[in-house]
Design an enzyme around this catalytic site. Structure first.
Site, PDB file in Angstrom:
ATOM      1  CE  LYS A 154      74.614  48.773   9.513  1.00  0.00           C
ATOM      2  NZ  LYS A 154      73.116  48.264   8.966  1.00  0.00           N
ATOM      3  CB  SER A 193      73.505  44.355   8.729  1.00  0.00           C
ATOM      4  OG  SER A 193      72.850  45.519   8.492  1.00  0.00           O
ATOM      5  CB  SER A 195      69.718  45.878   9.465  1.00  0.00           C
ATOM      6  OG  SER A 195      70.202  44.873   8.683  1.00  0.00           O
TER       7      SER A 195
HETATM    8  N1  GLN Z   1      69.066  40.742   7.019  1.00  0.00           N
HETATM    9  C1  GLN Z   1      68.569  41.288   5.928  1.00  0.00           C
HETATM   10  C2  GLN Z   1      69.717  41.029   4.807  1.00  0.00           C
HETATM   11  O1  GLN Z   1      70.542  40.531   4.928  1.00  0.00           O
HETATM   12  C3  GLN Z   1      68.371  42.718   6.352  1.00  0.00           C
HETATM   13  C4  GLN Z   1      69.786  43.736   6.108  1.00  0.00           C
HETATM   14  C5  GLN Z   1      69.407  45.045   6.337  1.00  0.00           C
HETATM   15  O2  GLN Z   1      68.297  45.459   6.880  1.00  0.00           O
HETATM   16  N2  GLN Z   1      70.460  45.688   5.964  1.00  0.00           N
HETATM   17  O3  GLN Z   1      69.341  41.579   3.976  1.00  0.00           O
END
Ligand code: GLN
Length: 469
Positions: free
Chosen positions: A77, A152, A176
């Site tokens: 990532k 994400s 994410s």
């Molecule tokens: N969807 C969550 C957020 O926007 C989790 C994001 C993540 O785990 N990096 O914070």
């Protein structure tokens, strides 16, 4: 989908060893990544370093000195540092920035002879649930390009689901890894907080962040998890507890708690609910003790997460000031104006929203009402979660309320935050959790079941994922 249909890394590994070279496997992956360019899963392919590493691994295979991950092809990532390579958290503010050192996970993978072929697209600074917050455009779900891959770590999930790589490393702060795994029919694993080093991960919310893999089989998961887990002197939050070997032997009859809210909450897709119910009945019929449980303080979890995660983000992202890294505004005079203009130009709308929110909840006068209160609620959630995990070997529930949604379908930020309703618990409590591809919706899209175990019970969790689902 059942496990028997998933390709295990060991098989892929065998094929690489028998019929071809690591170099040809890597060239194949690079070609496939280019063929699937329309997915926008990769921000960059590391062609030169990947082919050089592949040739070196081939030489070590010939010499009989290859490491345990020889033949494994990976993506990382875009928030994981790889020395000498660009890294940018899918943000304009890091435009042109190159890593000065490698993340511990990258060093461990390379030392075990894996090959990293590129960096994957994600929501900017890992903030989002659809990969639509990337400064470099959205990622398409390989199973249906009209749908998001989740976020994400959307590019990571897509790179595995499209069969480009065996394994993708993502990060999970509030879901994410697990939510995009559910949306793309892959396995997504968030280990215990402190089990995998975060050294070299661009920080979002440091008390939640955890690196973890996406794979197409539990065997691959066990292999890569074993390679990256364990204490790291460069990350003071990693545990010194030895890493239990992951044997994937059948866990026997288990005590399994299922979260009632996952079956009853408004907004749950009825087909996912029906699948969960039949899974519960099947597990009972197989002799496991399966009982209902309550998600601790469910309606407070997402608000608690968003107060604490934004507070931590506002502090972590203060370092991106236009002076130290990446983008610097050309239209600014003086330090103050350079900070302001660089950050305004460099950060996207969602990141700005979170910095503002986080700064607000930490500000004098509001600190106790928001940040302090959220810390107390987090402790209650953690204590109750750990208590449940003494009564039960595993907790079971949906990973997400729905399958992958269409691009642009979720416009309200708060509605997007509710994507995390079932995933933030593991981050708030620090427990390991995995999304296992489990069902297929009548729309043809996959969805996952989430399993959670007590801290450092990764071995039990992976064994259950392999044999029970
Ligand atoms: N969807 C969550 C957020 O926007 C989790 C994001 C993540 O785990 N990096 O914070």
């Amino acid at each position: 989908m059942r496990n028997s249909e998933h390709t295990a890394f060991s098989d892929t590994f065998q094929r690489t060893m028998e019929d071809a070279s690591v170099l040809s496997a890597v060239e194949g992956s690079l070609a496939k990544a280019s063929e699937h360019g329309d997915l926008n899963a990769f921000l960059e392919l590391f062609k030169d370093s990947a082919t050089a590493q592949a040739s070196a691994v081939d030489a070590r295979i010939k010499a009989g000195t290859a490491g345990p991950l020889a033949g494994m092809v990976l993506s990382i990532k875009d928030n994981i540092c790889y020395k000498g390579h660009r890294v940018g958290a899918s943000s304009k503010i890091l435009e042109g920035f190159k890593s000065l050192y490698s993340a511990t996970v990258v060093d461990r993978l390379l030392a075990a002879d894996a090959v990293i072929i590129g960096r994957t697209n994600c929501d900017e600074f890992a903030m989002g649930s659809s990969n639509e917050n990337s400064a470099y455009g959205p990622v398409k779900n390989p199973l249906d390009p009209a749908k998001v891959p989740g976020g994400s770590s959307g590019g990571a999930a897509a790179s595995v689901a499209a069969g480009i790589v065996h394994v993708a490393l993502g990060s999970d702060t509030g879901g994410s890894i697990r939510q995009p795994a559910s949306f793309t029919g892959t396995f997504g694993f968030k280990p215990t907080y402190g089990r995998v080093s975060r050294y070299g991960l661009i920080a979002f919310a440091s008390s939640f962040d955890q690196i973890g893999p996406f794979t197409r089989s539990v065997k691959d998961m066990a292999t890569v998890y074993t390679a990256i887990a364990g204490h790291d002197p460069n990350d003071g939050t990693t545990s010194r507890k030895p890493v239990d070997p992951v044997t994937l032997t059948h866990p026997g009859k288990l005590r399994i708690g299922y979260y009632k809210e996952g079956l009853e909450r408004a907004g749950m897709d009825p087909e996912i609910v029906a699948h969960l119910r039949s899974t519960i009945e099947r597990l009972k019929a197989e002799g496991h003790r399966v009982e209902p449980a309550e998600v601790p303080l469910l309606e407070h979890q997402v608000p608690t997460y968003y107060i604490l995660a934004t507070a931590e983000a506002s502090s972590n992202l203060a370092r991106f000031d236009g002076i130290h890294y990446g983008h610097r505004s050309k239209n600014a005079n003086g330090v103050e104006e350079t900070y302001r203009a660089s950050r305004t130009e460099g950060f996207g709308a969602e990141v700005q929203r979170r910095i503002l929110l986080g700064t607000f909840v930490l500000s004098a006068g509001y600190y106790d009402a928001y940040y302090g209160q959220a810390q107390r609620v987090r402790r209650m959630i953690r204590e109750r979660t750990l208590r449940d995990l003494e009564r039960f070997d595993l907790m079971l529930g949906p990973t997400c309320p729905t399958t992958a949604f269409a691009h642009g379908a979720v416009k309200d930020p708060v509605a997007m935050y509710l994507q995390d309703i079932f995933t933030v618990q593991a981050n708030l409590a620090g427990t390991p959790a995995i999304s296992v591809p489990s069902g297929t919706h009548s729309s043809g899209l996959p969805f996952g079941i989430q399993l959670m175990a007590a801290p450092f019970e990764e071995s039990k969790l992976l064994a259950a994922a392999e044999h029970l689902f």
